[in-house]
Design an enzyme around this catalytic site. Structure first.
Site, PDB file in Angstrom:
ATOM      1  N   LYS A 105     -54.177   5.334 -23.723  1.00 18.76           N
ATOM      2  CA  LYS A 105     -52.814   5.523 -24.023  1.00 18.76           C
ATOM      3  C   LYS A 105     -51.738   5.012 -22.691  1.00 18.76           C
ATOM      4  O   LYS A 105     -52.146   4.883 -21.738  1.00 18.76           O
ATOM      5  CB  LYS A 105     -51.795   6.574 -24.393  1.00 18.76           C
ATOM      6  CG  LYS A 105     -52.243   6.897 -25.542  1.00 18.76           C
ATOM      7  CD  LYS A 105     -51.549   8.843 -25.472  1.00 18.76           C
ATOM      8  CE  LYS A 105     -50.177   8.455 -26.543  1.00 18.76           C
ATOM      9  NZ  LYS A 105     -49.543  10.455 -26.331  1.00 18.76           N
TER      10      LYS A 105
HETATM   11  C1  E4P Z   1     -47.434  11.076 -29.534  1.00 24.63           C
HETATM   12  O1  E4P Z   1     -48.375  10.442 -29.012  1.00 24.63           O
HETATM   13  C2  E4P Z   1     -46.451  11.335 -28.013  1.00 24.63           C
HETATM   14  O2  E4P Z   1     -47.301  12.679 -27.569  1.00 24.63           O
HETATM   15  C3  E4P Z   1     -45.071  11.950 -29.336  1.00 24.63           C
HETATM   16  O3  E4P Z   1     -45.774  12.206 -30.717  1.00 24.63           O
HETATM   17  C4  E4P Z   1     -44.555  12.732 -28.109  1.00 24.63           C
HETATM   18  O4  E4P Z   1     -43.059  12.859 -29.317  1.00 24.63           O
HETATM   19  P1  E4P Z   1     -41.669  13.673 -28.111  1.00 24.63           P
HETATM   20  O5  E4P Z   1     -40.855  12.876 -28.931  1.00 24.63           O
HETATM   21  O6  E4P Z   1     -41.802  15.197 -28.990  1.00 24.63           O
HETATM   22  O7  E4P Z   1     -41.950  14.166 -27.821  1.00 24.63           O
END
Ligand code: E4P
Length: 285
Positions: A105
């Protein structure tokens, strides 16, 4: 039985990975297709005094054993004010060796895409913290000719629009998913897979399925609610109704420019990188 999208779990706890995979299999599906993690989710479970990076590595190793045929996203991390693209590439090269099915990522920023341009020739990537169609245009072009060339095989490239965080700001986050899919499909090449992220509720899942988002990553709590409701799928005439949220209109964007010419800035991307760093830093100390 199958879904039109790959189903991932979003979390930092291998026990949830196991449970979600089991629930899917009991329901007649083939199981989880993958897992996303991020520094906040890993930090939440890290015992005090633990070496943060070792803990991250151990966690994704456990996840990888549970879903050896899916992909597990592992994020690069650093102080946003000093983290360079070279450092991101070096972290990516290290993290990709942790497990056989990792995917790296990288943030949806100029530096993140500089790193992506280099690393997508070596391994799969997931561009995270995406909040706009224009950012997605840059991701598309930056990886267009490079990703398929890697050692004769195609390294996967994902883009992760964070829908819940846009909803939190009063904007209709799912519009970004719809707009990116429309733009990519109009261009005719699908080398970037759209991963609906920051999912907060079952309607997010239903609309993402209706749009045929390539992948949906779901936090365990929402996954459980969806599973308890029998893994509902949207009808053909499904209407995603979100009164109170401002629509984000589709824009005509040509995907034939230099990727650096697209506007990569989004406040929520900057806020997100900083928050990931702060959460991570809290366990490193
Ligand atoms: C995706 O890879 C992220 O981990 C994610 O969906 C974060 O989402 P949030 O807005 O609930 O922190």
């Amino acid at each position: 039985m199958y879904f039109p999208s790959r189903i991932f779990i979003d979390g930092g706890d291998p026990a949830e990975t196991k449970e979600a995979d089991t629930i899917l299999k009991k329901g007649g599906y083939h199981g989880l297709d993958g897992q996303t993690t991020n520094p906040t989710l890993i930090a939440k479970r890290a015992p005090s005094g633990v070496k943060a990076l070792d803990f991250y590595k151990d966690t994704v190793r456990e996840m990888s054993k549970i879903i050896p045929n899916g992909t597990i996203s592992i994020q690069v991390i650093g102080d946003p004010s000093t983290l360079t693209s070279e450092e991101m590439v070096s972290q990516a090269r290290d993290r990709i060796t942790w497990i056989p099915n990792g995917i790296i990522k990288l943030p949806c920023t100029q530096k993140g895409l500089d790193a992506a341009e280099i690393f997508c020739k070596e391994g799969p990537i997931n561009i995270t913290l995406n909040f706009s169609q224009e950012q997605a245009a840059a991701v598309y072009v930056a990886t267009l000719r490079l990703a398929p060339l890697a050692q004769g095989k195609r390294n996967e490239v994902y883009i992760s629009p964070f829908v819940g965080r846009l909803d939190d700001k009063g904007e209709k986050g799912m519009d970004v998913v719809a707009n990116i899919l429309e733009m990519y499909r109009a261009f005719g090449d699908s080398h970037v897979k759209v991963l609906t992220a920051s999912v907060r509720n079952v309607p997010h899942i239903l609309y993402a399925l209706w749009l045929k988002s390539d992948i949906i990553t779901i936090p365990f709590k929402v996954f459980k609610e969806w599973a308890d409701g029998g893994f509902l799928q949207p009808p053909k005439d499904y209407l995603y109704d979100t009164p109170g949220l401002t629509e984000i209109p589709y824009r005509e964007i040509n995907l034939d420019q230099d990727w650096k010419s697209y506007d990569l800035h989004h406040d929520l991307t900057d806020v997100g990188i900083q928050r990931f760093w702060d959460d991570w830093n809290a366990i490193v100390k």
